[in-house]
Write an enzyme that holds these catalytic residues in place. Structure first.
Site, short mmCIF file in Angstrom:
data_model
loop_
_atom_site.label_atom_id
_atom_site.label_comp_id
_atom_site.label_asym_id
_atom_site.label_seq_id
_atom_site.Cartn_x
_atom_site.Cartn_y
_atom_site.Cartn_z
N ARG A 102 0.05 -2.00 -3.50
CA ARG A 102 -0.75 -2.62 -2.45
C ARG A 102 -2.16 -2.07 -2.55
O ARG A 102 -2.35 -0.86 -2.59
CB ARG A 102 -0.12 -2.27 -1.11
CG ARG A 102 -0.75 -2.90 0.06
CD ARG A 102 0.01 -2.56 1.34
NE ARG A 102 -0.47 -1.33 1.94
CZ ARG A 102 -0.39 -1.04 3.23
NH1 ARG A 102 0.19 -1.90 4.05
NH2 ARG A 102 -0.84 0.08 3.73
N THR A 106 -7.54 -4.18 0.89
CA THR A 106 -7.23 -5.56 1.30
C THR A 106 -5.79 -5.72 1.76
O THR A 106 -5.44 -6.75 2.34
CB THR A 106 -7.45 -6.51 0.11
OG1 THR A 106 -6.51 -6.15 -0.94
CG2 THR A 106 -8.86 -6.41 -0.44
N ASP A 200 3.81 8.29 -2.09
CA ASP A 200 3.18 9.62 -2.15
C ASP A 200 4.14 10.71 -1.69
O ASP A 200 4.20 11.80 -2.29
CB ASP A 200 1.91 9.64 -1.28
CG ASP A 200 0.74 8.93 -1.93
OD1 ASP A 200 0.77 8.73 -3.16
OD2 ASP A 200 -0.20 8.55 -1.19
O1 LIG Z 1 4.31 -4.50 3.40
P1 LIG Z 1 3.08 -4.06 2.64
O2 LIG Z 1 1.86 -4.08 3.51
O3 LIG Z 1 2.89 -4.87 1.38
O4 LIG Z 1 3.26 -2.53 2.25
C1 LIG Z 1 4.46 -2.04 1.75
C2 LIG Z 1 4.32 -1.63 0.32
O5 LIG Z 1 3.54 -0.43 0.23
C3 LIG Z 1 4.30 0.59 -0.40
O6 LIG Z 1 4.08 0.63 -1.77
P2 LIG Z 1 2.64 1.00 -2.40
O7 LIG Z 1 1.85 -0.25 -2.63
O8 LIG Z 1 2.00 2.07 -1.60
O9 LIG Z 1 3.02 1.53 -3.85
P3 LIG Z 1 3.73 2.90 -4.25
O10 LIG Z 1 5.20 2.65 -4.10
O11 LIG Z 1 3.34 3.13 -5.64
O12 LIG Z 1 3.25 3.98 -3.34
C4 LIG Z 1 5.73 0.21 -0.12
O13 LIG Z 1 6.67 0.82 -0.97
C5 LIG Z 1 5.70 -1.29 -0.22
O14 LIG Z 1 5.86 -1.79 -1.52
O1 LIG Z 2 3.33 2.80 6.40
C1 LIG Z 2 3.27 2.43 5.19
C2 LIG Z 2 2.64 1.24 4.80
C3 LIG Z 2 2.65 0.90 3.49
N1 LIG Z 2 3.20 1.72 2.58
C4 LIG Z 2 3.82 2.87 2.93
O2 LIG Z 2 4.36 3.58 2.08
N2 LIG Z 2 3.81 3.21 4.24
MG LIG Z 3 2.21 3.90 -1.79
#
Ligand SMILES: O=P(O)(O)OC[C@H]1O[C@H](OP(=O)(O)OP(=O)(O)O)[C@H](O)[C@@H]1O
Ligand SMILES: O=c1cc[nH]c(=O)[nH]1
Ligand SMILES: [Mg+2]
Length: 207
Positions: A102, A106, A200
Protein backbone atom coordinates in the site's frame (compact mmCIF):
# COMPACT_ATOMS: atom_id res chain seq x y z
CA UNK A 1 -21.16 -12.16 4.61
CA UNK A 2 -18.57 -11.60 7.27
CA UNK A 3 -18.04 -13.55 10.48
CA UNK A 4 -16.14 -11.97 13.34
CA UNK A 5 -14.78 -14.57 15.73
CA UNK A 6 -16.46 -14.85 19.13
CA UNK A 7 -13.71 -17.12 20.48
CA UNK A 8 -12.23 -15.73 23.70
CA UNK A 9 -8.83 -17.31 22.95
CA UNK A 10 -8.73 -15.58 19.56
CA UNK A 11 -9.56 -12.24 21.23
CA UNK A 12 -6.85 -12.88 23.85
CA UNK A 13 -4.26 -13.53 21.13
CA UNK A 14 -5.32 -10.44 19.15
CA UNK A 15 -4.70 -8.37 22.28
CA UNK A 16 -1.21 -9.92 22.60
CA UNK A 17 -0.56 -8.52 19.11
CA UNK A 18 -1.60 -5.02 20.20
CA UNK A 19 0.94 -4.97 23.06
CA UNK A 20 4.10 -3.13 21.92
CA UNK A 21 6.15 -5.54 24.09
CA UNK A 22 5.19 -8.37 21.73
CA UNK A 23 8.34 -8.50 19.59
CA UNK A 24 8.56 -9.81 16.03
CA UNK A 25 9.11 -13.51 16.73
CA UNK A 26 6.21 -13.77 19.18
CA UNK A 27 4.15 -11.52 16.90
CA UNK A 28 4.55 -13.94 13.96
CA UNK A 29 3.86 -17.00 16.13
CA UNK A 30 0.71 -15.35 17.48
CA UNK A 31 -0.49 -14.54 13.95
CA UNK A 32 0.16 -18.21 13.08
CA UNK A 33 -1.96 -19.38 16.00
CA UNK A 34 -4.84 -16.97 15.30
CA UNK A 35 -4.79 -17.95 11.62
CA UNK A 36 -5.13 -21.64 12.40
CA UNK A 37 -8.16 -20.91 14.59
CA UNK A 38 -9.77 -18.64 11.99
CA UNK A 39 -9.11 -21.28 9.31
CA UNK A 40 -10.97 -23.83 11.46
CA UNK A 41 -13.95 -21.47 11.57
CA UNK A 42 -13.78 -20.82 7.81
CA UNK A 43 -13.56 -24.53 6.96
CA UNK A 44 -16.37 -25.65 9.25
CA UNK A 45 -18.66 -26.53 6.33
CA UNK A 46 -15.95 -27.37 3.80
CA UNK A 47 -16.60 -30.55 1.76
CA UNK A 48 -15.14 -33.79 3.06
CA UNK A 49 -14.27 -36.94 1.16
CA UNK A 50 -14.52 -40.51 2.40
CA UNK A 51 -11.03 -41.98 2.47
CA UNK A 52 -9.93 -45.49 3.32
CA UNK A 53 -6.90 -45.48 5.64
CA UNK A 54 -4.98 -48.17 7.46
CA UNK A 55 -5.26 -47.83 11.23
CA UNK A 56 -3.76 -49.89 14.04
CA UNK A 57 -6.87 -52.13 13.82
CA UNK A 58 -6.91 -52.39 10.02
CA UNK A 59 -8.66 -50.48 7.21
CA UNK A 60 -11.17 -47.75 8.13
CA UNK A 61 -13.33 -45.32 6.10
CA UNK A 62 -12.87 -41.79 7.49
CA UNK A 63 -14.07 -38.31 6.48
CA UNK A 64 -11.21 -36.05 5.47
CA UNK A 65 -11.24 -32.44 4.29
CA UNK A 66 -10.76 -32.19 0.52
CA UNK A 67 -7.40 -30.48 1.06
CA UNK A 68 -6.45 -30.85 -2.61
CA UNK A 69 -9.26 -28.36 -3.37
CA UNK A 70 -7.68 -25.67 -1.18
CA UNK A 71 -5.22 -23.04 -2.40
CA UNK A 72 -3.70 -20.77 0.25
CA UNK A 73 -2.77 -17.30 -1.02
CA UNK A 74 -1.03 -14.91 1.40
CA UNK A 75 -0.70 -11.23 0.56
CA UNK A 76 2.97 -10.54 1.31
CA UNK A 77 4.55 -9.41 3.51
CA UNK A 78 2.21 -9.44 6.45
CA UNK A 79 0.29 -12.50 5.21
CA UNK A 80 3.37 -14.74 5.40
CA UNK A 81 2.92 -15.87 9.05
CA UNK A 82 -0.72 -16.73 8.26
CA UNK A 83 0.48 -19.11 5.54
CA UNK A 84 3.10 -20.65 7.83
CA UNK A 85 0.50 -21.25 10.53
CA UNK A 86 -2.17 -22.79 8.31
CA UNK A 87 0.37 -25.01 6.51
CA UNK A 88 1.12 -26.61 9.89
CA UNK A 89 -2.52 -27.74 10.01
CA UNK A 90 -2.94 -28.45 6.28
CA UNK A 91 0.56 -29.40 5.03
CA UNK A 92 -0.78 -30.77 1.73
CA UNK A 93 -2.59 -27.60 0.67
CA UNK A 94 -1.24 -25.81 -2.40
CA UNK A 95 0.00 -22.24 -2.05
CA UNK A 96 0.09 -19.23 -4.34
CA UNK A 97 1.54 -15.78 -3.68
CA UNK A 98 0.63 -12.13 -4.13
CA UNK A 99 3.10 -9.45 -3.06
CA UNK A 100 1.38 -6.11 -2.59
CA UNK A 101 2.30 -2.82 -0.96
CA UNK A 102 0.00 0.00 0.00
CA UNK A 103 1.34 3.43 -0.93
CA UNK A 104 1.27 5.16 2.47
CA UNK A 105 0.49 8.57 0.87
CA UNK A 106 -2.37 7.56 -1.43
CA UNK A 107 -3.36 4.28 0.36
CA UNK A 108 -3.58 2.65 -3.07
CA UNK A 109 -2.18 -0.87 -3.31
CA UNK A 110 0.27 -2.05 -5.93
CA UNK A 111 0.97 -5.63 -7.00
CA UNK A 112 4.70 -6.41 -7.32
CA UNK A 113 4.77 -10.18 -7.80
CA UNK A 114 2.35 -13.02 -8.29
CA UNK A 115 2.59 -16.78 -8.57
CA UNK A 116 -0.84 -18.38 -8.58
CA UNK A 117 -1.42 -22.09 -9.36
CA UNK A 118 -4.36 -23.34 -11.46
CA UNK A 119 -7.53 -22.34 -9.60
CA UNK A 120 -10.04 -24.50 -11.50
CA UNK A 121 -12.34 -26.30 -8.98
CA UNK A 122 -10.37 -24.78 -6.11
CA UNK A 123 -11.33 -22.71 -3.07
CA UNK A 124 -8.86 -19.93 -2.33
CA UNK A 125 -8.17 -19.02 1.29
CA UNK A 126 -6.88 -15.47 0.86
CA UNK A 127 -4.66 -14.46 3.78
CA UNK A 128 -3.99 -10.90 4.95
CA UNK A 129 -4.01 -9.88 8.61
CA UNK A 130 -5.17 -6.30 8.01
CA UNK A 131 -8.25 -4.81 6.30
CA UNK A 132 -7.85 -1.03 6.67
CA UNK A 133 -9.36 0.82 3.68
CA UNK A 134 -10.00 -2.59 2.12
CA UNK A 135 -8.16 -1.51 -1.04
CA UNK A 136 -5.47 -4.22 -0.97
CA UNK A 137 -7.99 -6.99 -0.36
CA UNK A 138 -10.39 -5.72 -3.04
CA UNK A 139 -7.56 -5.58 -5.60
CA UNK A 140 -6.28 -9.04 -4.60
CA UNK A 141 -9.75 -10.58 -4.99
CA UNK A 142 -10.25 -8.88 -8.36
CA UNK A 143 -6.89 -10.29 -9.50
CA UNK A 144 -7.68 -13.82 -8.30
CA UNK A 145 -11.03 -13.72 -10.09
CA UNK A 146 -9.21 -12.72 -13.30
CA UNK A 147 -7.02 -15.80 -12.69
CA UNK A 148 -10.14 -17.99 -12.62
CA UNK A 149 -11.01 -18.16 -8.90
CA UNK A 150 -14.68 -19.09 -8.43
CA UNK A 151 -14.71 -19.41 -4.65
CA UNK A 152 -12.67 -17.21 -2.31
CA UNK A 153 -12.74 -17.09 1.48
CA UNK A 154 -10.96 -14.15 3.06
CA UNK A 155 -9.13 -14.82 6.34
CA UNK A 156 -8.12 -11.75 8.31
CA UNK A 157 -7.04 -10.75 11.79
CA UNK A 158 -8.03 -7.08 12.23
CA UNK A 159 -10.38 -4.91 10.17
CA UNK A 160 -12.00 -1.51 10.25
CA UNK A 161 -15.78 -1.32 9.84
CA UNK A 162 -15.20 0.84 6.73
CA UNK A 163 -12.78 -1.60 5.08
CA UNK A 164 -14.86 -4.70 5.75
CA UNK A 165 -17.94 -2.96 4.31
CA UNK A 166 -16.01 -1.82 1.20
CA UNK A 167 -14.79 -5.38 0.51
CA UNK A 168 -18.32 -6.72 0.89
CA UNK A 169 -19.71 -4.09 -1.48
CA UNK A 170 -17.03 -4.79 -4.10
CA UNK A 171 -17.13 -8.59 -3.76
CA UNK A 172 -20.37 -9.73 -2.12
CA UNK A 173 -19.65 -13.36 -3.08
CA UNK A 174 -16.52 -13.49 -0.87
CA UNK A 175 -17.05 -14.59 2.73
CA UNK A 176 -14.83 -12.84 5.29
CA UNK A 177 -13.64 -14.64 8.44
CA UNK A 178 -11.99 -12.15 10.76
CA UNK A 179 -10.68 -12.29 14.32
CA UNK A 180 -11.70 -8.76 15.33
CA UNK A 181 -13.31 -5.66 13.81
CA UNK A 182 -11.96 -2.59 15.57
CA UNK A 183 -13.54 0.81 16.18
CA UNK A 184 -12.50 2.85 13.20
CA UNK A 185 -10.09 3.89 10.48
CA UNK A 186 -8.00 6.92 11.48
CA UNK A 187 -7.02 9.96 9.39
CA UNK A 188 -3.90 8.13 8.13
CA UNK A 189 -5.97 5.09 7.13
CA UNK A 190 -4.68 3.00 10.04
CA UNK A 191 -6.94 0.76 12.10
CA UNK A 192 -7.69 2.07 15.63
CA UNK A 193 -6.95 0.81 18.17
CA UNK A 194 -5.27 -1.68 15.82
CA UNK A 195 -1.70 -2.90 16.22
CA UNK A 196 0.31 -0.58 13.95
CA UNK A 197 1.85 -1.82 10.70
CA UNK A 198 1.53 -5.61 10.72
CA UNK A 199 4.37 -6.12 8.21
CA UNK A 200 6.73 -3.94 10.22
CA UNK A 201 5.74 -5.61 13.51
CA UNK A 202 6.22 -9.10 12.03
CA UNK A 203 9.57 -8.41 10.39
CA UNK A 204 11.09 -5.97 12.89
CA UNK A 205 11.21 -2.95 10.56
CA UNK A 206 9.27 -0.49 12.72
CA UNK A 207 12.32 1.65 13.57
O1 LIG B 1 -6.81 -2.17 3.52
P1 LIG B 1 -5.61 -1.37 3.06
O2 LIG B 1 -5.80 0.10 3.30
O3 LIG B 1 -5.25 -1.68 1.63
O4 LIG B 1 -4.38 -1.75 4.00
C1 LIG B 1 -4.11 -3.07 4.35
C2 LIG B 1 -2.83 -3.54 3.72
O5 LIG B 1 -1.72 -2.91 4.36
C3 LIG B 1 -0.85 -3.90 4.90
O6 LIG B 1 0.15 -4.26 4.02
P2 LIG B 1 1.29 -3.21 3.55
O7 LIG B 1 0.86 -2.54 2.29
O8 LIG B 1 1.68 -2.35 4.69
O9 LIG B 1 2.48 -4.17 3.13
P3 LIG B 1 3.44 -5.03 4.07
O10 LIG B 1 2.70 -6.31 4.34
O11 LIG B 1 4.65 -5.26 3.27
O12 LIG B 1 3.71 -4.26 5.32
C4 LIG B 1 -1.77 -5.08 5.15
O13 LIG B 1 -1.10 -6.30 5.30
C5 LIG B 1 -2.69 -5.03 3.97
O14 LIG B 1 -2.21 -5.69 2.83
O1 LIG C 1 -3.59 -0.34 10.56
C1 LIG C 1 -3.01 -0.76 9.51
C2 LIG C 1 -3.35 -0.30 8.23
C3 LIG C 1 -2.70 -0.82 7.16
N1 LIG C 1 -1.73 -1.73 7.34
C4 LIG C 1 -1.39 -2.20 8.56
O2 LIG C 1 -0.52 -3.06 8.69
N2 LIG C 1 -2.03 -1.67 9.63
MG1 LIG D 1 2.97 -2.69 5.98
Amino acid sequence: MYKESTNVVVKHLVNRLRDVRTASNEFRLTIEEISRMIASEALENFPTITTNINTWQGPLDVEMLEVQKIVLVPILRAGEPMLTGILKTLPYAKSGFLAMKRDEKTSLSKLFYENIPNLEDKTVLLLDPMVATGGSLIDAITYLKEKGAKKILSLNVLGSPYGVQKVQEAHPDVDIYIAQIDERLDENNYIRPGLGDAGDRAFNTSH
